[in-house]
Design a protein around this motif. Structure first.
Motif, PDB file in Angstrom:
ATOM      1  N   ASP A 303     127.436   3.756  -4.109  1.00  0.00           N
ATOM      2  CA  ASP A 303     128.149   4.600  -3.161  1.00  0.00           C
ATOM      3  C   ASP A 303     128.893   5.683  -3.945  1.00  0.00           C
ATOM      4  O   ASP A 303     128.973   5.644  -5.175  1.00  0.00           O
ATOM      5  CB  ASP A 303     129.105   3.777  -2.274  1.00  0.00           C
ATOM      6  N   GLU A 304     129.434   6.656  -3.232  1.00  0.00           N
ATOM      7  CA  GLU A 304     130.037   7.816  -3.900  1.00  0.00           C
ATOM      8  C   GLU A 304     131.229   7.423  -4.763  1.00  0.00           C
ATOM      9  O   GLU A 304     131.449   7.991  -5.840  1.00  0.00           O
ATOM     10  CB  GLU A 304     130.448   8.861  -2.866  1.00  0.00           C
ATOM     11  N   GLY A 305     131.999   6.443  -4.320  1.00  0.00           N
ATOM     12  CA  GLY A 305     133.143   6.012  -5.106  1.00  0.00           C
ATOM     13  C   GLY A 305     132.729   5.406  -6.427  1.00  0.00           C
ATOM     14  O   GLY A 305     133.376   5.639  -7.464  1.00  0.00           O
ATOM     15  N   ALA A 306     131.662   4.626  -6.414  1.00  0.00           N
ATOM     16  CA  ALA A 306     131.181   4.020  -7.648  1.00  0.00           C
ATOM     17  C   ALA A 306     130.630   5.073  -8.602  1.00  0.00           C
ATOM     18  O   ALA A 306     130.798   4.972  -9.822  1.00  0.00           O
ATOM     19  CB  ALA A 306     130.112   2.972  -7.333  1.00  0.00           C
ATOM     20  N   VAL A 307     129.973   6.109  -8.048  1.00  0.00           N
ATOM     21  CA  VAL A 307     129.473   7.197  -8.888  1.00  0.00           C
ATOM     22  C   VAL A 307     130.633   7.879  -9.609  1.00  0.00           C
ATOM     23  O   VAL A 307     130.580   8.140 -10.814  1.00  0.00           O
ATOM     24  CB  VAL A 307     128.688   8.230  -8.057  1.00  0.00           C
ATOM     25  N   ARG A 308     131.715   8.145  -8.865  1.00  0.00           N
ATOM     26  CA  ARG A 308     132.876   8.791  -9.488  1.00  0.00           C
ATOM     27  C   ARG A 308     133.480   7.904 -10.572  1.00  0.00           C
ATOM     28  O   ARG A 308     133.884   8.382 -11.632  1.00  0.00           O
ATOM     29  CB  ARG A 308     133.929   9.113  -8.426  1.00  0.00           C
ATOM     30  N   ALA A 309     133.552   6.603 -10.317  1.00  0.00           N
ATOM     31  CA  ALA A 309     134.129   5.688 -11.293  1.00  0.00           C
ATOM     32  C   ALA A 309     133.295   5.652 -12.576  1.00  0.00           C
ATOM     33  O   ALA A 309     133.837   5.685 -13.686  1.00  0.00           O
ATOM     34  CB  ALA A 309     134.259   4.293 -10.698  1.00  0.00           C
ATOM     35  N   THR A 315     133.788   3.817 -16.224  1.00  0.00           N
ATOM     36  CA  THR A 315     133.994   2.390 -16.029  1.00  0.00           C
ATOM     37  C   THR A 315     132.660   1.658 -16.032  1.00  0.00           C
ATOM     38  O   THR A 315     131.587   2.256 -15.944  1.00  0.00           O
ATOM     39  CB  THR A 315     134.688   2.125 -14.685  1.00  0.00           C
ATOM     40  N   SER A 316     132.726   0.336 -16.124  1.00  0.00           N
ATOM     41  CA  SER A 316     131.534  -0.479 -15.923  1.00  0.00           C
ATOM     42  C   SER A 316     131.139  -0.425 -14.456  1.00  0.00           C
ATOM     43  O   SER A 316     131.957  -0.123 -13.576  1.00  0.00           O
ATOM     44  CB  SER A 316     131.810  -1.922 -16.339  1.00  0.00           C
ATOM     45  N   LEU A 317     129.890  -0.712 -14.176  1.00  0.00           N
ATOM     46  CA  LEU A 317     129.403  -0.720 -12.801  1.00  0.00           C
ATOM     47  C   LEU A 317     129.560  -2.122 -12.217  1.00  0.00           C
ATOM     48  O   LEU A 317     128.910  -3.074 -12.671  1.00  0.00           O
ATOM     49  CB  LEU A 317     127.943  -0.289 -12.747  1.00  0.00           C
ATOM     50  N   LEU A 318     130.421  -2.251 -11.218  1.00  0.00           N
ATOM     51  CA  LEU A 318     130.676  -3.540 -10.569  1.00  0.00           C
ATOM     52  C   LEU A 318     129.816  -3.678  -9.318  1.00  0.00           C
ATOM     53  O   LEU A 318     129.449  -2.680  -8.685  1.00  0.00           O
ATOM     54  CB  LEU A 318     132.151  -3.664 -10.217  1.00  0.00           C
ATOM     55  N   GLY A 339     123.108   7.937  -7.274  1.00  0.00           N
ATOM     56  CA  GLY A 339     124.072   8.072  -6.203  1.00  0.00           C
ATOM     57  C   GLY A 339     123.420   7.979  -4.847  1.00  0.00           C
ATOM     58  O   GLY A 339     122.193   7.851  -4.734  1.00  0.00           O
ATOM     59  N   PRO A 340     124.198   8.077  -3.775  1.00  0.00           N
ATOM     60  CA  PRO A 340     123.645   8.011  -2.426  1.00  0.00           C
ATOM     61  C   PRO A 340     122.691   9.154  -2.115  1.00  0.00           C
ATOM     62  O   PRO A 340     121.853   9.052  -1.215  1.00  0.00           O
ATOM     63  CB  PRO A 340     124.891   8.055  -1.526  1.00  0.00           C
ATOM     64  N   ARG A 392     129.681  15.317 -16.081  1.00  0.00           N
ATOM     65  CA  ARG A 392     130.806  14.893 -15.276  1.00  0.00           C
ATOM     66  C   ARG A 392     131.212  16.021 -14.347  1.00  0.00           C
ATOM     67  O   ARG A 392     131.009  17.185 -14.612  1.00  0.00           O
ATOM     68  CB  ARG A 392     131.995  14.549 -16.182  1.00  0.00           C
ATOM     69  N   ARG A 393     131.873  15.639 -13.245  1.00  0.00           N
ATOM     70  CA  ARG A 393     132.291  16.640 -12.283  1.00  0.00           C
ATOM     71  C   ARG A 393     133.578  17.300 -12.714  1.00  0.00           C
ATOM     72  O   ARG A 393     134.367  16.722 -13.392  1.00  0.00           O
ATOM     73  CB  ARG A 393     132.459  15.998 -10.913  1.00  0.00           C
TER      74      ARG A 393
END
Length: 393
Positions: A303-309, A315-318, A339-340, A392-393
């Protein structure tokens, strides 16, 4: 990151000494990897041309006699077998490629052994697979073997182990292999010898195309047409060469791309071919392989939040941020992280097999630990096993 060229910061304080090397300093470089393509060693009918091979060896022998170490990554094994096996052209199917490599590798190394012996030099054949550059034990063994060969005054002649490599584990071409070997042996520079004398603004035969003498970063490649194919006896075109340049330069190793006929001038630091300045610092060989050479076995959809993280905060991917997956994979396999919108954000080594992933999707690690037990609260992809493939954005 531009897929054709390494990103990074040129003036990073941690850039290795190799990154500071400029073209005019190349004659003093202690260790150089030279890669030669099949088309530079064969005649128009696809057969190995001993005279072309001896001409290259003469250049490399002069380099050795001047005190520099040389590692040669040589294509040509399959091409060398085309004539003896009565093949009309380079085989397309994997089984025949493997058979031709088995026959041709011996012929190729025999020619190198004789040619270098004329200059009082010995060669050592080293056949590698992708596993030898990514698996820690294999990597350390390959590094130790190559370093010892160089210490003994031997010229390593390296090729992909085509006789046993499969589509899943192969490098794909010797350009990538040469870039990874440059990192493996801590080379000061990489010289890619091909059937064109430099990178041009368009196909060299097109009127108005001009040689690009130097490339300092991705912006210098904007608008460059590199879509032309390689030769009939080789596997790589300019695109694969620039992908290899990316592997080397972002690891702090500058690259010269030119023709075999200009090899002596290139090693002398003359203004020939195209010089690609180092753009990054040394990194893990595993992460280089993962970013540029690994074949993904599947993909994880975030999801978009995980992409940003993952992209912005590294961060690691949870599991909580993963909404779906594609493909079949086992723990430790490389997968794409998207990403989505379907845009690839990175690649990583997944910690679970695809049979385990469905019950993890969208769930917190604390919930997974309570329900499934210790061990299921780890990341899907740890940040140490993850590389980004877009900015990165």
């Amino acid at each position: 990151m531009d897929a054709r060229f390494g990103g990074g910061t040129r003036h990073n304080a941690h850039v290795t000494a190799a990154a500071l090397l400029e073209r005019q300093q190349l004659p003093a470089a202690a260790r150089v990897v030279v890669k030669v393509g099949s088309s530079s060693l064969t005649s128009p009918d696809g057969r190995l041309d001993p005279e072309r091979l001896r001409a290259l060896v003469e250049v490399l022998a002069a380099r050795r006699e001047a005190g520099g170490q040389v590692v040669l990554v040589s294509s040509g094994a399959i091409a060398a077998a085309i004539g003896p096996l009565g093949l009309a052209a380079r085989p397309r199917d994997l089984a025949t490629q493997q058979a031709a490599a088995s026959v041709g590798q011996g012929l190729l190394v025999a020619h190198y052994t004789r040619a270098f012996a004329e200059h009082g030099l010995r060669v050592g054949q080293v056949l590698l697979t992708a596993d030898d550059t990514v698996r820690r034990g294999h990597y350390r063994n390959a590094h130790r073997a190559l370093t010892r060969l160089l210490d003994l005054g031997v010229v390593p002649v390296i090729n992909e182990n085509d006789a046993v490599a499969t589509d899943e584990i192969r490098f794909g071409d010797n350009d990538r292999l040469a870039a990874l070997v440059s990192h493996l042996v801590h080379a000061d520079a990489l010289v890619l010898l091909t059937d064109v004398d430099a990178l041009y603004t368009g196909p060299p035969s097109r009127p108005g195309s001009r040689r690009i003498a130097r490339v300092d970063g991705p912006a210098d490649l904007d608008g460059i047409d590199v879509a032309s194919r390689g030769s009939a006896v080789g596997t790589g075109g300019m695109i694969t060469k620039l992908e290899s340049v990316a592997i080397a330069t972002q690891s702090g190793i500058p690259v010269v791309l030119t023709s075999a006929g200009q090899a002596a001038a290139a090693l002398a630091g003359d203004d020939v071919g195209t010089w690609f300045a180092a753009t990054g610092r040394r990194t893990s060989i595993r992460l280089l392989w993962l970013a540029h050479a690994a074949k993904a076995h599947g993909r994880l959809v975030l999801d978009e939040g995980a992409v940003r993280a993952v992209v912005d905060r590294r961060t690691s991917l949870l599991p909580a941020g993963v909404t779906g997956f594609e493909g079949e994979f086992e723990a430790g396999d490389p997968v794409e992280i998207v990403g989505p919108d379907g845009v690839v954000a990175g690649r990583g080594l997944v910690a679970y097999g695809s049979d385990e992933v469905p019950r993890l999707l969208g769930r917190s690690t604390s919930d997974l630990r309570v329900e499934l037990g210790a061990g299921y609260d780890r990341a899907l992809v740890h940040r140490d096993d993850l590389v980004l493939v877009r900015r990165r954005r």
